[in-house]
Each structure stands twice: as structure tokens, then as C-alpha cells.
Design a protein around this motif. Structure first.
Motif, PDB file in Angstrom:
ATOM      1  N   GLU A 192       0.981  -1.875   0.122  1.00 41.79           N
ATOM      2  CA  GLU A 192       0.382  -0.076  -0.526  1.00 41.79           C
ATOM      3  C   GLU A 192       0.780   1.547   0.006  1.00 41.79           C
ATOM      4  N   ASP A 225      -8.934   0.992  -4.066  1.00 42.94           N
ATOM      5  CA  ASP A 225      -7.877   1.118  -3.550  1.00 42.94           C
ATOM      6  C   ASP A 225      -7.016   1.725  -4.769  1.00 42.94           C
ATOM      7  N   ASP A 253      -6.778  -1.747   7.970  1.00 41.86           N
ATOM      8  CA  ASP A 253      -5.823  -3.078   8.348  1.00 41.86           C
ATOM      9  C   ASP A 253      -6.942  -3.774   7.213  1.00 41.86           C
ATOM     10  N   ASP A 283      -1.033  -5.719   2.996  1.00 42.18           N
ATOM     11  CA  ASP A 283      -1.306  -4.297   3.135  1.00 42.18           C
ATOM     12  C   ASP A 283      -0.878  -3.828   4.275  1.00 42.18           C
TER      13      ASP A 283
END
Length: 549
Positions: A192, A225, A253, A283
Motif C-alpha cells: 500500500e 484502492d 488493515d 497491506d
């Protein structure tokens, strides 16, 4: 129209299988046609096992249409799962018929048959299957002894030959050149907050500019995302272009996710060399626990979460009386719960969580972490984790029932007792997250015969010892004995297992695991809570009075 090429058996895991059909004219509509695969094995009864609807598709400028696994290149127009096409003696047929005519287990027939190919990989001829489909020859993909790297191909005169696979290419002569489009990522995985660079290339420079649309959404990875970019343009005279996409760091998370790059590009002069490629996005908001992994253990950071009187009935007992009292606690039918085998997946995600990354599970035997989303869901177990029974099912005499297919959560459970041997199949105290290939390597070997992978650090040995010893107390019909017995219900080797219990003492990972399972099943493994009690049951203290100090 006819079967132009088939590759049923490929190297290692079958992930390059394909069936190619060819029409006499280009851009031929496949509406009204289906592909049917027939099982010619001894238990297949020459009946169908897969039917594929071709409605809405057409062949290309070379009259070709490809059905295959996702990794086949050029990309297939219809994707089928890996290991879908059986190796033989089997058959594939083209029918001009509705899909409803061929539910699974439909006997092969010539009714509405357009073309058929019966094939094998050095198997005996299936005379009955050939007769049912009206063909008089069975083609051997392994004719050259190279079945994993060659395919069956139809020549222009209607005969067949075996050669290097040529999906989406004419088998003989020259076809129309279709400019291939390929893409690649600049990394093998992302975190991420990273920026993705996707590089697009064509086999030849373009005479006119093209715009390729794409999508990255897959399972839980969605438009929230990543940055809002969904196309790339390759300019006239060029053969490449790149696009940069930001992965959003949402500080939540959600667990690791996969994105899948899928191209949406329809142009008869081009061909996609790859498509539907999956890339991991890790993540970075995972939680780190305050206790160690089994290879870097801590011993005093996790408390055993049970009431003061949970084991109080054991005090003052010895020998068989002590054993009976233990069994009554961990098998109490008024308290203990049994869950489905499908629920075990969720239980292991909690109980076997990697202390260093809450989005991963810790794998027994191989002593490593793996993302929770890499649970095995197909026949391929490479890079996947699955459920390992420390007391193998074949040795214990327990297995699945239909209700085990449903994961219905912590609040749905069965009543269970010491005589409910079937529930050992889904007893989390006896099941661990395991690397798929290593689980297969262990198989149903006894401990002592199986000692883990070469060079292991012994971090799992006490855990599995206390696991199988627990099961022998929990269920009538299970026993840990000396040696390597063949009797169902018995597992060895007792002396090895007892030595492993001493070699690898209880650590915080195991205590946390016990707490999690207690929350689900309402019973604990007393050999974790009271490690010394092992010697009062199987060791030198047997017969002595137990008092928990």
C-alpha cells in the motif's frame, strides 16, 4: 469447423492446457455451438465431464478460437481453470447444440456432432469411446515421449501430428499476422502506498494509435484502492507505452489483497499475448503482537485464559483417575463445541496468526509465514497453505461429512462427547496451518518416520506432540503408541512424541493458540496449560498424585 489443436498434458501443474478450434472462414460466429469434454477413464464411462458454451464468440482472422488456462499465451478467449482438461484416454467434441443437452455424465454421442478428437498420453485405446463418437483413430500426445511440451495438431489434409504447441497460430502454412499486445509490471508485488508501473508493448510498431482499456479490480481489491486510471494509449509509430497508478494507503488493515490486470481491447488485427494477471498488494497496516514466533519464542507475554477452577477437579488424583478426570473436562458434552471443517479455515487464521504480521498465518513444519489469502482452493498447492491434521485422518478413521462444507461461524456448532470420534476431523487442537507441498510430503506418516523438512529448527515438534497427545485423551478410539503401527486409531511413535514434548517446551505462540481455540470450542489443551502433567500420564510420574501448584 474442427478441433485444430489440443494440449492436454503440460509440465508440472497443468496450467498451459488448451483446445483450439478452427473454422473454414474467418470471423465465424460460434453462436449455437458448444465444446464438450468426455472422460474415457475406467470410472468415466465415456461420459461428459465439462461443457463450454461458445455463444457470443467468433473465430479470428485465421479462423481460430482458443479455450485454455489463464497462463496460455496468446491469451485464450475463454479461460478454464488449471488442470481442467484430462489427459486421456479422453475426447473433445464440437456440437451444434444447446449447453443443456450435455449435463455432466452425458454419454458421448454423434447426435449434433460437428467434429471430435479422441486422444491419450500413451494410454490404451478406448474403443467404445471412439465408436460412440464415430472416429476410428485415437491420437497419442506422447507419441514422441515429450507429452509435457508437445501438443496434438491437425494438418491441412485432416491427419494429426505431434509438435511444439502453437496456440492461436495456423499449424501449417502462413496465416494472417496479428500484432501481439503484451504487458508487464515493474515489480513482483506491491505494498500500500506504492506506485505501479505497467508497461505495454506490441510486437510491431503501430500504423495507427490504439487505446487499451483495463481494470485492476479483483475480489476485495476495488476502485477505492487505486487512482482513477483505466486506459493507456500507444501512439502511431510506437511499440510501447507505460502508465503509472497509485495504490491508496488507506491506513485501514483490510488484509493483503490481489489485483488482477484485465484488458478490454477488441480489434481483429491484434491479439492479447497475456491477460488477467494477478499481482499481490500487501497491506501495511498489519498488527504486530507482543509475543514471538515459534522460531523466536517468548514465554511470559501471554496468559492462559481460563478460570481458577477449570482444572480444580484434578488435584489429589493419580493414574487412571487423573486421566479420566482430564477426559471429562476436555470432552464435557454440556460445554464442549464441535465446528465444521470449513470453520477451521477461519479458526486457523486466528489461532495460527503470525505474531509479526496479523495478515499472515504461521506454518507448521516449514516454520515460515504466509499470507492468509493464500489458502489452497484448487488442486494446486504450490505457494498455498492448507489444513494439516497432526493425527492423520486415514490413521484416525475420521473424515468429512456433507455439513463440513459450510462455514457457519462461532455461534453454530454441534454437541460433542468423548465418543464423537468424527469430530476429530474438525478439532482445531489437532489441525495446523501448513504449507501445501509439505503437508503432502508428510502424508500420513507417523512422527519419528516424519521429522519435518531437512534443516528445520524443531520449533513445531513440541506443538504437534501436545496436539496428538491431547487428541488421544479427547476421543475414545485414538491412541499414541510405540513404533509405526498400521492399526486404524493408532499413531506413533510415542517415544519420539514424548521426546519432542521435552525438546520444544510450551511458548507464547502455543498459549495464544490455546486461548483462541478455547473461545471457539469451549475446551483447552491441558498439556499446554499444565505442561508437567504429561509426565503424570505418560512419564515417570505416572501413578503419583497430581497437585497444581
Amino acid at each position: 469447423m474442427f478441433i485444430n489443436e489440443i494440449d492436454s498434458d503440460t509440465d508440472s501443474v497443468d496450467q498451459l492446457e488448451f483446445i483450439e478450434i478452427k473454422s473454414e472462414s474467418p470471423n465465424f460466429s460460434l453462436d449455437g455451438y458448444i465444446i464438450v469434454l468426455f472422460n474415457g477413464s475406467s470410472n468415466g464411462s465415456d461420459s461428459s465431464y465439462l461443457a463450454i458454451d461458445l455463444n457470443g464468440f467468433q473465430t479470428d482472422l485465421n479462423g481460430l478460437f482458443l479455450i485454455g488456462n489463464n497462463n496460455v499465451s496468446p491469451s485464450a478467449q475463454i479461460i478454464v481453470p488449471n488442470n481442467s482438461i484430462q489427459n486421456g484416454a479422453d475426447a473433445v467434441g464440437i456440437y451444434q447444440a444447446p449447453l443443456s443437452d450435455f449435463p455432466n455424465s452425458t454419454l458421448a454421442t454423434t447426435t449434433n456432432l460437428v467434429d471430435a478428437l479422441v486422444y491419450d498420453t500413451s494410454d490404451s485405446d478406448d474403443e467404445n469411446l471412439m465408436q460412440l463418437l464415430g472416429v476410428n483413430i485415437q491420437i497419442n500426445e506422447n507419441e514422441n515421449g515429450n507429452k509435457d511440451f508437445e501438443s496434438i495438431q491437425r494438418s491441412n489434409n485432416g491427419s494429426y501430428f505431434i509438435d511444439t504447441p502453437t496456440p492461436r497460430e495456423v499449424n501449417e502454412g502462413n496465416g494472417v499476422f496479428l500484432n501481439g499486445i503484451n504487458f508487464s509490471f515493474d515489480q513482483d508485488f506491491y505494498n500500500e502506498g506504492d506506485q505501479i508501473q505497467i508497461n505495454f508493448t506490441t510486437e510491431e510498431a503501430l500504423q495507427e494509435s490504439i487505446t487499451i482499456f483495463f481494470n485492476l479490480e479483483y475480489q476485495n481489491f476495488d476502485s477505492n484502492d487505486y487512482s482513477d486510471i483505466d486506459n493507456v494509449t500507444i501512439q502511431s509509430g510506437e511499440d510501447s507505452a507505460s502508465v503509472l497508478i497509485d495504490i491508496i494507503d488507506d491506513e485501514i488493515d483490510e488484509g493483503d489483497e490481489d489485483l488482477m490486470l484485465s484488458l478490454d481491447f477488441q480489434n481483429e488485427n491484434f491479439i492479447l499475448l497475456n491477460n488477467n494477471q494477478i499481482i499481490r498488494v500487501n497491506d501495511n497496516d498489519f498488527i504486530i503482537a507482543d509475543y514471538g514466533t515459534p522460531i523466536n519464542p517468548t514465554y511470559a507475554n501471554v496468559n492462559n485464559l481460563f478460570s481458577e477452577n477449570y482444572y480444580s477437579n484434578l488435584n489429589g488424583l493419580a493414574g487412571e483417575d487423573l486421566i479420566i478426570a482430564l477426559k471429562e473436562i476436555i470432552s464435557n458434552p454440556e460445554l464442549v463445541r464441535a465446528h465444521s471443517y470449513s470453520d477451521i479455515k477461519e479458526i486457523l487464521k486466528q489461532a495460527d496468526v503470525n505474531p509479526e504480521n496479523s495478515n499472515q498465518v504461521w506454518l507448521v513444519y516449514t516454520e515460515q509465514a504466509r499470507s492468509k489469502i493464500d489458502f489452497q482452493t484448487t488442486s494446486s498447492n504450490i505457494g498455498k497453505w492448507n489444513r494439516e491434521h497432526t493425527f492423520p485422518r486415514s490413521r484416525g478413521g475420521f473424515n468429512n461429512i456433507s455439513a463440513d462444507s459450510y462455514a457457519d461461524g462461532i455461534d453454530q456448532y454441534w454437541q460433542t462427547s468423548i465418543d464423537s470420534l468424527r469430530h476429530a476431523n474438525s478439532d482445531a487442537h489437532g489441525i495446523r496451518a501448513s504449507d501445501g507441498p509439505e503437508n503432502s510430503s508428510r502424508g500420513n506418516k507417523h512422527y519419528g518416520d516424519y521429522n519435518g523438512p531437512t534443516g528445520n529448527l524443531n520449533s513445531f515438534k513440541g506443538d504437534v506432540a501436545r496436539s496428538v497427545l491431547f487428541l488421544s485423551l479427547r476421543y475414545n478410539g485414538l491412541d499414541i503408541v510405540d513404533g509405526f503401527p498400521d492399526t486404524v486409531g493408532q499413531l506413533g511413535d510415542l517415544q519420539t512424541i514424548l521426546s519432542w514434548n521435552e525438546l520444544d517446551p510450551v511458548d507464547d505462540f502455543e498459549k495464544n493458540r490455546n486461548n483462541i481455540i478455547y473461545n471457539w470450542q469451549n475446551n483447552r489443551n491441558p498439556l499446554i496449560d499444565l505442561p508437567e502433567i504429561v509426565n503424570y500420564i505418560w512419564g515417570e510420574n505416572y501413578g503419583e498424585v497430581w497437585f497444581d501448584n
